[in-house]
Design an enzyme around this catalytic site. Structure first.
Site, short mmCIF file in Angstrom:
data_model
loop_
_atom_site.label_atom_id
_atom_site.label_comp_id
_atom_site.label_asym_id
_atom_site.label_seq_id
_atom_site.Cartn_x
_atom_site.Cartn_y
_atom_site.Cartn_z
N LYS A 223 -0.80 -10.56 7.87
CA LYS A 223 -0.59 -9.28 7.19
C LYS A 223 -0.33 -9.53 5.70
O LYS A 223 -1.23 -9.88 4.96
CB LYS A 223 0.54 -8.51 7.88
CG LYS A 223 0.22 -8.09 9.31
CD LYS A 223 1.35 -7.30 9.93
CE LYS A 223 0.99 -6.70 11.26
NZ LYS A 223 0.72 -7.70 12.33
N ARG A 385 -1.35 5.78 8.24
CA ARG A 385 -0.52 4.68 7.75
C ARG A 385 -1.19 4.00 6.56
O ARG A 385 -2.35 3.63 6.64
CB ARG A 385 -0.29 3.69 8.88
CG ARG A 385 0.83 2.70 8.66
CD ARG A 385 1.08 1.86 9.90
NE ARG A 385 -0.02 0.95 10.17
CZ ARG A 385 0.11 -0.22 10.76
NH1 ARG A 385 1.30 -0.61 11.19
NH2 ARG A 385 -0.93 -1.00 10.98
#
Length: 426
Positions: A223, A385
């Site tokens: 990430k 998101r």
């Protein structure tokens, strides 16, 4: 006061971290707000991986375990991660996946509490599902009970029956962030150990594991650490537990001397015993390139470390996004899910909508604005998101992203059939 495109360009011009964007390959015409799910490709990664394959593997062959220092990769990269999460050298290893590492550390925590008679593992109902699945499995195997709570119930849930409190530091759906130090202190006061998932924290927000006196932590490499799809994860253990914890996957790489080839397991000291099988060298090489992109921010914050500089920009980006959405998308059914208060916010902004959240995200992706969607539940509608990685996201990017969102909503573009067909990955 209304913020303009010119204001955003001025913020970019004044941004001390702007040069860090040059470390990445960013496709033309793409505004990437999904680094909280998969980080962008570091420019250094393809050449580094090619070198590992063609030279270190192709020419060095098995000699490269020594000559290219393959053998030390998990610890060497772990020391780099340590600089981002408030740990010390020698306390972190990069290895396996987040789920596998969670299994290891939760097993260790439960083993430590075995003699206490405590039988509860407490976690949030909204925790990332893999954490809950792993906990369910371990509790079933080891005679514990998993109790799920809402964040508001945390204080009252910490009873003398709780063995382990297992939390994700930054919630994957809402972006809400726990006060790690305060929560850990409360857990310890109740006699519980803490297991922290840093998947949405490492490389995104400052983390202080040692200062918080946390017990165990794991995190993700692909990430905000930009290690590539499926990149190895990491594991950390407080040194006060060194020599006490059991590792359930006692493979040869976690042996105190792997190349003695003895028939009985003798665990490596400290966090080294969290290693299990032979390490994925090519994947670790990619992860190192990603880690170096984050650590490059150290140059912009003196002795404060990389994360202090990145956090300042992250908060400015998310503040701007929230402000622009509320100014320009009023009346379009969007609700802010992420906390406004800086101390309670990660590096993402989540918006909920009763209708069309998935389709709106797909319409944005078709325009080159890449965020993602997470399904709602009985307590919250579906979520749009957006992740803000300050290494490569700029203030003008925020402006244009909101402009596209305005157009998708005002024109009803999201209602088109192709945006309402769900893909396997959302």
């Amino acid at each position: 006061m209304t913020t303009t495109l010119a204001d955003c360009r001025a913020l970019d011009a004044q941004d001390p971290l702007r040069a860090l964007r040059d470390q990445f390959t960013l496709p033309e015409g793409v505004l990437y707000l999904d680094g909280n799910s998969l980080g962008v490709l570091p420019k250094a990664a393809p050449a580094r991986i090619a070198d590992v394959v063609a030279k270190e593997w192709g020419e060095g062959l098995i000699r490269s375990w020594n000559t290219a220092s393959w053998f030390d990769l998990p610890q060497r990269l772990g020391d780099k991660v340590a600089r981002l999460i408030g740990a010390a050298p020698g306390e972190v290893v990069c290895t396996d996946s987040t789920s596998v590492n969670l299994y290891k550390v939760l097993f260790a925590a439960l083993s430590q509490q075995k003699a206490s008679g405590r039988k509860l593992v407490v976690s949030e109902r909204s925790n990332f599902p893999t954490d809950l699945y792993i906990a369910e499995s371990l509790c079933r195997e080891r005679g514990f009970t998993l109790k799920l709570i809402d964040a508001s119930e945390l204080a009252t849930a910490l009873t003398d029956e709780v063995a382990v409190l297992m939390l994700t530091h930054v919630n994957y759906r809402t972006g809400a962030m726990h006060d790690m130090k305060a929560v850990t202190a409360a857990a310890h006061a109740a006699g519980a150990l803490t297991v922290w998932d840093l998947a949405h924290s490492a490389g995104a927000v400052p983390v202080a594991l040692n200062d918080s006196d946390a017990d165990y932590a794991i995190g993700c490499g692909y990430k905000y650490l930009n290690g590539g799809p499926g990149a190895p994860a990491f594991a950390w253990v407080n040194t006060k537990h060194a020599g006490q914890f059991e590792q359930p996957l006692s493979g040869w790489w976690g042996h105190a001397a792997p190349f003695e080839f003895t028939p009985h397991y003798r665990p490596a000291p400290g966090v080294g015993r969290y290693l299990c099988g032979t390490q994925p060298v090519i994947a670790l090489a990619g992860l190192e390139c990603g880690l170096d992109t984050v650590l490059a921010a150290e140059a912009f914050n003196g002795t404060g470390g990389a994360m202090a500089a990145l956090r300042t920009k992250s908060l400015a980006l998310t503040d701007l996004f929230i402000q622009l959405v509320e100014q320009r998308c009023a009346g379009q059914g969007l609700s802010l899910v992420t906390p406004r208060e800086h101390a309670l916010r990660g590096s993402q902004v989540c918006l909920s909508r009763e209708e069309g959240a998935y389709a709106i995200v797909q319409a944005l992706i078709a325009r080159g604005v890449i965020g993602d969607y997470r399904a709602g539940d009985s307590q919250m509608p579906d979520i749009l998101r957006f992740g803000f990685t300050p290494l490569y996201v700029g203030f003008e990017d925020v402006w244009h992203s909101v402009e596209h969102l305005v157009q998708v909503l005002e024109t009803g573009e999201w209602r088109r059939a192709e945006f309402n067909r769900k893909n396997a990955v959302t």
